[in-house]
Write a protein that holds these residues in place. Sequence first.
Motif, short mmCIF file in Angstrom:
data_model
loop_
_atom_site.label_atom_id
_atom_site.label_comp_id
_atom_site.label_asym_id
_atom_site.label_seq_id
_atom_site.Cartn_x
_atom_site.Cartn_y
_atom_site.Cartn_z
N HIS A 334 0.85 -1.18 0.00
CA HIS A 334 0.00 0.00 0.00
C HIS A 334 0.89 1.24 0.00
N ARG A 335 0.44 2.26 -0.69
CA ARG A 335 1.18 3.51 -0.66
C ARG A 335 0.91 4.21 0.66
N GLY A 336 1.85 5.02 1.08
CA GLY A 336 1.66 5.78 2.31
C GLY A 336 2.79 6.77 2.45
N PRO A 337 2.62 7.77 3.35
CA PRO A 337 3.65 8.81 3.50
C PRO A 337 5.01 8.24 3.89
N SER A 338 5.01 7.15 4.65
CA SER A 338 6.29 6.60 5.11
C SER A 338 6.77 5.45 4.23
N VAL A 339 6.13 5.29 3.06
CA VAL A 339 6.52 4.18 2.18
C VAL A 339 7.02 4.76 0.85
N PRO A 340 8.30 5.08 0.77
CA PRO A 340 8.82 5.65 -0.47
C PRO A 340 8.68 4.65 -1.62
N ILE A 341 8.35 5.18 -2.81
CA ILE A 341 8.24 4.30 -3.97
C ILE A 341 9.64 3.90 -4.42
N LEU A 342 9.80 2.63 -4.69
CA LEU A 342 11.11 2.11 -5.10
C LEU A 342 11.28 2.27 -6.61
N ALA A 343 12.53 2.37 -7.02
CA ALA A 343 12.81 2.58 -8.44
C ALA A 343 13.43 1.33 -9.04
N ARG A 344 13.35 1.22 -10.35
CA ARG A 344 14.00 0.14 -11.08
C ARG A 344 15.47 0.04 -10.69
N GLY A 345 15.95 -1.15 -10.38
CA GLY A 345 17.36 -1.32 -10.05
C GLY A 345 17.65 -1.21 -8.55
N ASP A 346 16.69 -0.72 -7.75
CA ASP A 346 16.91 -0.64 -6.31
C ASP A 346 17.08 -2.05 -5.72
N ALA A 347 18.06 -2.17 -4.81
CA ALA A 347 18.23 -3.44 -4.11
C ALA A 347 17.58 -3.32 -2.75
N LEU A 348 16.97 -4.42 -2.29
CA LEU A 348 16.35 -4.37 -0.96
C LEU A 348 16.25 -5.78 -0.39
N LYS A 349 15.94 -5.83 0.90
CA LYS A 349 15.67 -7.12 1.51
C LYS A 349 14.16 -7.25 1.67
N LEU A 350 13.64 -8.38 1.18
CA LEU A 350 12.21 -8.66 1.34
C LEU A 350 12.04 -9.78 2.35
N ALA A 351 10.86 -9.82 2.96
CA ALA A 351 10.60 -10.81 4.00
C ALA A 351 9.18 -11.34 3.89
N PHE A 352 8.98 -12.54 4.39
CA PHE A 352 7.62 -13.05 4.56
C PHE A 352 7.59 -14.00 5.74
N SER A 353 6.41 -14.13 6.32
CA SER A 353 6.24 -15.05 7.44
C SER A 353 5.93 -16.44 6.90
N ILE A 354 6.49 -17.44 7.51
CA ILE A 354 6.24 -18.82 7.08
C ILE A 354 4.73 -19.13 7.16
N ARG A 355 4.02 -18.44 8.05
CA ARG A 355 2.57 -18.66 8.19
C ARG A 355 1.80 -18.20 6.95
N ASP A 356 2.41 -17.30 6.17
CA ASP A 356 1.73 -16.79 4.99
C ASP A 356 2.06 -17.58 3.73
N ALA A 357 2.95 -18.56 3.86
CA ALA A 357 3.30 -19.40 2.71
C ALA A 357 2.42 -20.63 2.76
N ARG A 358 1.70 -20.88 1.69
CA ARG A 358 0.74 -21.99 1.68
C ARG A 358 1.33 -23.17 0.91
N PRO A 359 1.64 -24.28 1.64
CA PRO A 359 2.24 -25.43 0.93
C PRO A 359 1.24 -26.09 -0.02
N LEU A 360 1.75 -26.49 -1.18
CA LEU A 360 0.89 -27.06 -2.22
C LEU A 360 1.42 -28.40 -2.68
N ASP A 361 0.49 -29.22 -3.19
CA ASP A 361 0.96 -30.45 -3.83
C ASP A 361 1.25 -30.15 -5.30
N GLY A 362 1.77 -31.13 -5.99
CA GLY A 362 2.25 -30.89 -7.34
C GLY A 362 1.18 -30.97 -8.43
N GLU A 363 -0.08 -31.29 -8.03
CA GLU A 363 -1.15 -31.46 -9.03
C GLU A 363 -1.30 -30.22 -9.89
#
Length: 370
Positions: A334-363
Motif C-alpha cells: 500500500h502507498r503511504g507517506p512513510s513508504v517511499p516508492i522504489l525505483a527500477r534497479g533498487d536493491a532491498l531485503k524482502l521478508a515473509f512469514s512462514i505462516r503466509d506461505a501456503r504449501p501445495l501439492d504438485g497437481e
Amino acid sequence: MVERDIEFGTSVTFAGVSKTYGAVKALSDFNLSIQPGEFVTLLGPSGSGKTTALNVLAGFVDATKGDVLIDQNSILGLPPERRNIGMVFQNYSLFPHMNVFENVAFPLRLRKMAAAEIQKRVGESLAMVQLDDLGDRMPNQLSGGQRQRVAFARAIVFEPSVLLMDEPLGALDLKLREAMQLEIKRYHKQLGCTILFVTHDQGEALALSDRIAVMGDGQIVQIDTPDRIYDEPNSKYVADFIGTTNLLEIEHKASSTIRFSDLEIEFTLPDNHEGWGRDRTSVSLRPEKLHRETSTDNQTIIFDAMIEEYLFLGNIIQYSVRTKTGKTLLFQEHRGPSVPILARGDALKLAFSIRDARPLDGETHGSGVA
Ligand code: ADP
Ligand code: MG
C-alpha cells in the motif's frame, strides 16, 4: 421495490454425474451439494464443464451417468419446464420478435397461467429489475445491461426455487458489470432462491459467492468459501487460478528443514507445522504477503531482491522483483507517506512469514489447454 415472500430455495445435489461427447469427458464423476438458498459459483477456465453442469441440472442435456436431485428427489425424469429452475444465458437469448413484456411473460404462457396473473407477475419482475417502463420496447431497442435485466426478469418470473446463471455479465463492460454484481446480490437476498452461478472471472466469483467450486477437467478441484479458497488453495492449479500468486519450489531436508531453492535459503519449520508433508513441493505466496524487511523472528524468511519493474495500481504499487537465482516474484504494498516508492534497479531485503506461505501439492490439472 416489490416485496415478495421469501421462499427459501431448495437443495441441489449432483451425485457422480458424468457426461461424455464421443471421446470428450465434459463432466467426469461430478459431485456437488448445494444448500437451500445458497449462492454457489462454478469457476473455471473455458472447457472445464461449467455450462454442461448447468445444462444437465436444467434438463437441456442428458447425463451419461449419475443422478441430479432437488430436495433429495431425482429430477432426471422431468422435462425442463417441470423442474422449477430459472436460467439466464450468457447471450441473454431474448426472443427478438417479442417485446420486453412478452419475453418475460413467455415462461408463464408456457405454463398456461391466466392473463391477469401474468400481468401481475410480469409487472413485479420488471419492477424488480427496474424496467417497469420499458415493457413495450423490442430487444434491439435496449442496451446490453437492459437486455441482461430482461433475461433476469424472465428467469425469475415463475418464482423458481433454483436459479442458474451462465456467465450472465460476460458481455458487459467493467463498470456495468460491477453494478450488476451488486444487483445480483440484492436479487438473491430478496428472492431467497438457491443460485448456481457460472463464471471464468475469479474476481466476480470472490465477490458474489457463499461458496466457490473451482472446476478443472469436468470435476471440482476445490470447493470452499471465497476467503478460504483465496487463503488456502489446495493445489498449484487453484492458487494460480484465484488471483495473482508467487509459486516457490521447496525441497525437504532432514528434520523439518526445508529449502527454498529459488531463494537459496534453508529454513527450519516451527514446531507446529502440519501441512508441510514431503508431498508438498511448492508454496503459494500472495504478493501482498511480501514486505520490506523490518524486525525478524524465527517465523520470518528474508532474502535479497532487486526491483525490475513496477505497476501503479492506485492505492497499491505492484513491483516485480528478481531474486539472486533470477526468479521473478511479485510484491505488492500500500502507498503511504512513510513508504517511499522504489525505483527500477533498487536493491532491498524482502521478508515473509512462514505462516503466509501456503504449501501445495504438485497437481496441475490440465484443464483449459484444449
Ligand atoms: P465451459 O462452460 O466450462 O466452457 P462446457 O461445459 O461448455 O465448458 O464444455 C466442456 C467440454 O465439453 C468442452 O471440451 C466442450 O468442447 C465439450 N462439449 C460441450 N458441449 C458439447 C457438444 N454439444 N458436443 C460436443 N462437445 C461438447
Ligand atoms: Mg460455458
